[in-house]
Design an enzyme around this catalytic site. Structure first.
Site, mmCIF file in Angstrom:
data_model
loop_
_atom_site.group_PDB
_atom_site.id
_atom_site.type_symbol
_atom_site.label_atom_id
_atom_site.label_comp_id
_atom_site.label_asym_id
_atom_site.label_seq_id
_atom_site.Cartn_x
_atom_site.Cartn_y
_atom_site.Cartn_z
ATOM 1 N N GLU A 169 42.929 36.656 40.381
ATOM 2 C CA GLU A 169 44.059 36.168 39.575
ATOM 3 C C GLU A 169 43.639 34.951 38.750
ATOM 4 O OE1 GLU A 169 46.243 38.325 39.492
ATOM 5 O OE2 GLU A 169 45.807 39.331 41.390
ATOM 6 N N GLU A 173 41.940 44.540 33.547
ATOM 7 C CA GLU A 173 41.793 44.798 34.990
ATOM 8 C C GLU A 173 40.367 45.221 35.364
ATOM 9 O OE1 GLU A 173 43.716 43.596 36.886
ATOM 10 O OE2 GLU A 173 45.623 43.442 35.829
HETATM 11 N N1 B3K Z 1 48.220 42.240 37.071
HETATM 12 C C1 B3K Z 1 48.784 42.364 38.377
HETATM 13 C C2 B3K Z 1 49.299 43.731 38.676
HETATM 14 C C3 B3K Z 1 50.615 43.994 38.117
HETATM 15 C C4 B3K Z 1 51.156 45.320 38.589
HETATM 16 C C5 B3K Z 1 52.442 45.634 37.934
HETATM 17 N N2 B3K Z 1 53.021 46.883 38.421
HETATM 18 C C6 B3K Z 1 47.834 41.951 39.442
HETATM 19 C C7 B3K Z 1 46.410 42.029 39.094
HETATM 20 O O1 B3K Z 1 45.844 43.069 38.846
HETATM 21 O O2 B3K Z 1 45.780 41.014 39.015
HETATM 22 ZN ZN ZN Z 2 44.200 42.063 37.886
#
Ligand code: B3K
Ligand code: ZN
Length: 880
Positions: free
Chosen positions: A304, A326
């Site tokens: 994160e 991602e």
């Molecule tokens: N970006 C978020 C995931 C969000 C999911 C939404 N359904 C966590 C991550 O991949 O870091």
């Molecule tokens: Zn992520």
């Protein structure tokens, strides 16, 4: 909701158009109240791709609209309309200020998207499309605005008021309420907006960046948990330092905040300056968390945090580009974890995840490219393909360009695109341009679904002293795509001499004299010639799992055992042992067919024994080598899966291995049993891992001596890792001690939800005949909560995804239990429901009897009147 309406329409990448209007600034005011919260949203809007006279259309769902004001004039009811999740204002000037007042009901928000409550506190989740449940907005990631947020709430119930960016002002009101104002200077898409309000305790620390700026770090939890945040804080600081050292990336605000919440649909969320985390991925101490929990926390905190640059500063143009942030961020967290612990162990874990979960996804009805072409609900595409295979695509670029070349590409990416919303093509262009390379063919990895198979044949010419590798690639058709093109496959490899020593790699077409090289496979078929090879070598291929492909070779058992011992590549040493066992289970299934008893050859047992007793291997790698492929993983190699026979064959062999290695396992256990100090370095984690694996093997023998070891381990209570390992051994057995220890454990921890989750999962994944009855009983137990995602994942999810034989029971009871639960949960929390239903969708892989039941259950889910779009999309693909 789909039923009485038309079938939901997919959204397609090919239909992308730039936003008609842009929102440049957003000023939000929240008057927080659990029953009804009023949101006042004032936006500066500018015409973008729209023609003069085109309407402004904003997204909004589950909102009560109070008023719309354009440039200071409140619009009459005829001057706008709301329908179908949209607010349309037909006539707007080129630039204007629009204020929309809405109301929302956080207390009733069980979907956990938008503004909701967890443990009485307020929090938000906006990615992907939750912001439209907070206010009307252009809810798409390529609309980037700067935000200011004022939060007003009761001071006693909600003393802490948080949002993105920096706190700029605060004050008290007469009626027992207070307010705080936050400003985020960085433009962001609305999916990164966050608000938190509640009674929270704070663990504060600081980090000095490489340029000497001091950043305040705060982790917020419910007051009783604040003592469990040290590991999360240490992980955050490590991640901040690593990103500076590895990519030159420094944090950009003066404050970084993490909030832990108990009700959360996934792991965590990278909201700008205000990450919100599932408490499972923040809270840990040795008494309550296992080594695996500590490692997951370190990885997800880093993940994160890394999003601040890869995701937030540079974001996605549209949701088809999800892997832009991602895949890249997973790659970054994988590299970080490799650096913090053991690189080969991390690589093995990643490859195992890919093979056991992503390959099946690629080979099932949800198959989709890393950059999907279409979706009904984007929530359904936060998948292993987008995340893990996406990370493999980035890793392959890293392999092809080298670490320096990759870094140059990253530098160019930030230089070119900081502050923008871009595409996977834009990222690849930076990698290509910074290195003067053409990545056109490589980019097929983004557009083509399915796992490539690599078939390799070897030949040796003992007169010319030449060795030939012929490589053929083939990607099978997937449900979504018939035709496949060859992709670029970096094949890392080396040659091993018959004496076990590495052979120099002299490629005919290239000047190399190393022991390791990367071949670039680009054609459907190509042959590589190695010169000056004095005898027929053993080829060690796909070292480090250099590409997410299935390697098909005809190696004899002796060669596999030889590789287990001599390969210089730790990954391939491990993989040879896995292949050997997979092959053995398949042979054992044939034996069962022929009425024979499966038999583990003594030579195999000896190979695993050598690993266990090796003086040179570290404990973590030994543990990996002795962690044999699961029944699910082996099932992937079979035409049709017969779960009963597969499990019977595998169990027989595992038990024989335990018998053959019993004295060695006992000794290895004994050498590590009395460690008293609990540390979290890779060596200590490896020791515990191997010790507990030995205990698990010994448990297969069901002898009192070993049952007692497990009980002792539970009651010495050195740490949660050891306690769970002891309970795991008992969990499979039908003895009074099992119930006794499980009950004691529950009584001790029943007020701790995260530990209770472990208790639920242990029982849901137990190898017991009556496990379904256990799960049903636990669903009625006070420890279970039908609305909490962690509880659901620990009981229902663990059973459906982590108990192969229990869930796949021939009478279909497992399938029915899941379908019933999905039908009940779907109207409450469609995201979790549609993730659970995936346990039913690969019906084509099973025998006819199971196919019939699975299809019937899928039909039953789909024909339920309240079937959500999320669940509909998954189930309709499965039946389609
Ligand atoms: N970006 C978020 C995931 C969000 C999911 C939404 N359904 C966590 C991550 O991949 O870091
Ligand atoms: Zn992520």
């Amino acid at each position: 909701m789909k039923n009485d309406q038309a079938t939901p329409k997919p959204i397609r990448l090919a239909d992308y158009t730039p936003p008609a209007y842009r929102i440049e600034t957003v000023d939000l005011r929240f008057d927080l109240d659990p029953a009804t919260t009023r949101v006042t949203n004032t936006m500066r809007v500018r015409r973008n791709a729209a023609e003069p006279g085109d309407p402004l259309i904003l997204n909004g769902e589950h909102l009560d609209l109070i008023s719309v004001t354009l440039d200071g004039h409140e619009l009459g009811a005829g001057a706008y309309r709301t329908d179908d999740g949209k607010l349309t204002v037909p006539e707007v000037p080129e630039t204007f200020e629009l204020t929309v007042v809405t109301e929302t009901h956080p207390k009733d928000n069980t979907a956990l998207e938008g503004l909701y409550q967890s443990s009485g506190n307020f929090c938000t989740q906006c990615e992907a499309e939750g912001f439209r449940r907070i206010t009307y907005f252009l809810d798409r990631p390529d609309v980037m605005a700067t935000y200011s947020t004022t939060i007003v709430a009761d001071k006693t119930d909600y003393p802490v008021l948080l949002s993105n960016g920096n706190p700029v002002d605060a004050g008290e009101l007469d009626d027992g309420r207070h307010w705080a104002r936050w400003e985020d200077p960085f433009p962001k898409p609305c999916y990164l907006f966050a608000l938190v309000a509640g009674d929270l305790a704070c663990h504060q620390d600081a980090f000095t960046t490489q340029s000497g700026r001091e950043v305040t770090l705060r982790i917020y939890t419910e007051p009783h948990n604040v003592g469990r945040t040290d590991h999360a804080m240490a992980s955050l600081k490590k991640a901040m330092r690593w990103d500076e050292e590895t990519f030159g990336l420094e944090y950009d605000l003066d404050l970084f905040q993490i909030v832990s919440v108990d009700d959360f649909n996934m792991g965590a969320m990278e909201n700008k300056g205000l990450n919100v985390f599932n408490s499972k991925l923040v809270l840990a101490n040795p008494d309550t968390a296992t080594d695996a929990d500590f490692q997951a926390i370190e990885a997800v905190i880093a993940h994160e945090y890394f999003h601040n640059w890869t995701g937030n500063r540079i974001t996605c143009r549209d949701w088809f580009q999800l892997s832009l942030k991602e895949g890249l961020t997973v790659f970054r967290d994988q590299q970080f974890s490799a650096d913090m612990g053991s690189a080969p162990v991390k690589r093995i874990a990643d490859a195992r995840l890919l093979r056991t979960q992503q390959f099946p996804e690629d080979n099932g009805p949800m198959a989709h490219p890393v950059r999907p072409d279409s979706y009904i609900k984007i929530d359904n595409f936060y998948t292993l393909t987008v995340y893990e295979k996406g990370a493999e695509v980035i890793r392959m670029m890293h392999t092809l360009l080298g670490a320096d070349g990759f870094r140059k590409g990253m530098d160019l990416y930030f230089q070119r695109h900081d502050g923008q919303a871009v595409t996977c093509d834009d990222f690849a262009a930076c990698m290509a341009d910074a290195n003067g390379r053409d990545l056109t063919q490589f980019k097929r990895w983004y557009s083509q679904a399915g796992t490539p198979h690599l078939k390799v044949e070897e030949a040796y010419d003992d007169e010319a002293n030449e060795f030939y590798l012929t490589v053929r690639q083939h990607t099978p058709a997937t449900q979504d795509q018939e035709h496949k093109e060859p992709v670029v496959i970096p094949l890392r490899m080396g040659l091993i001499g018959r004496d076990g020593e590495p052979v120099r790699v002299n490629l005919s077409h290239r000047e190399t004299s190393e022991h390791d090289c990367v071949l670039e496979i680009t054609e459907e078929e190509q042959t590589v010639v190695f010169e000056g090879v004095p005898e027929r070598p053993v080829a060690s291929l796909l070292r480090g799992f250099s590409a997410p492909v299935i390697l098909e070779r005809d190696l004899d058992d002796d060669t596999l055992r030889f590789q287990m011992k001599h390969d210089t590549d730790a990954f391939n040493r491990w993989d040879a042992g896995q292949t050997l066992f997979r092959r053995r289970v398949i042979a054992a299934m044939a034996d069962l067919d022929n009425g024979l008893d499966p038999k583990l050859p003594e030579k195999d047992a000896e190979a695993y024994r050598e690993v266990l007793n090796s003086e040179t291997l570290d404990d973590a790698l030994k543990a990996e080598a002795l962690t044999l492929p699961s029944a699910e993983a082996i099932g992937e190699d079979l035409e049709t899966i017969d779960p009963d026979q597969l499990v019977q064959a595998r169990d027989a062999l595992v038990k024989q291995l335990a018998e053959a290695l019993e004295p060695d396992l006992k000794r290895a256990y004994g050498l590590r049993a009395n460690d008293t100090e609990y540390t979290l370095d890779a060596a200590a984690i490896g020791r515990r891992r191997l010790k507990n694996l030995c205990l698990a093997y010994l448990g297969w023998l069901e002898r009192n001596e070993y049952i007692q070891l497990a009980i002792d381990q539970i009651n010495v209570e050195r740490n949660m890792t050891d306690v769970i390992a002891g309970l795991r051994v008992l969990s499979h057995l039908d003895i009074p001690e099992r119930d006794q220890e499980l009950n004691d454990f529950y009584e001790k921890w029943k007020n701790d939800p995260l530990v209770t989750d472990k208790w639920l999962a242990l029982q849901a994944t137990a190898k017991r005949e009556n496990v379904i009855e256990d799960v049903k009983a636990l669903m009625e137990h006070p420890a279970f909560n039908r609305r909490n995602p962690n509880r659901i994942r620990s009981l229902i999810g663990a059973f459906a995804m982590g108990n192969f034989e229990g869930f796949q029971r021939a009478d279909g009871e497992g399938y029915r239990l899941l379908a019933d639960f999905v039908i009940e949960l779907d109207p409450v929390n469609p995201q979790i429901a549609s993730s659970l239903v995936r346990a039913l969708i690969r019906w084509r892989r099973f025998d006819d009897a199971r196919q019939d039941i699975l299809k019937q259950e899928l039909q039953r889910v789909m024909s339920t009147a309240s079937c959500s779009e999320n669940t509909y999309e998954v189930v309709s693909r499965a039946l389609g």
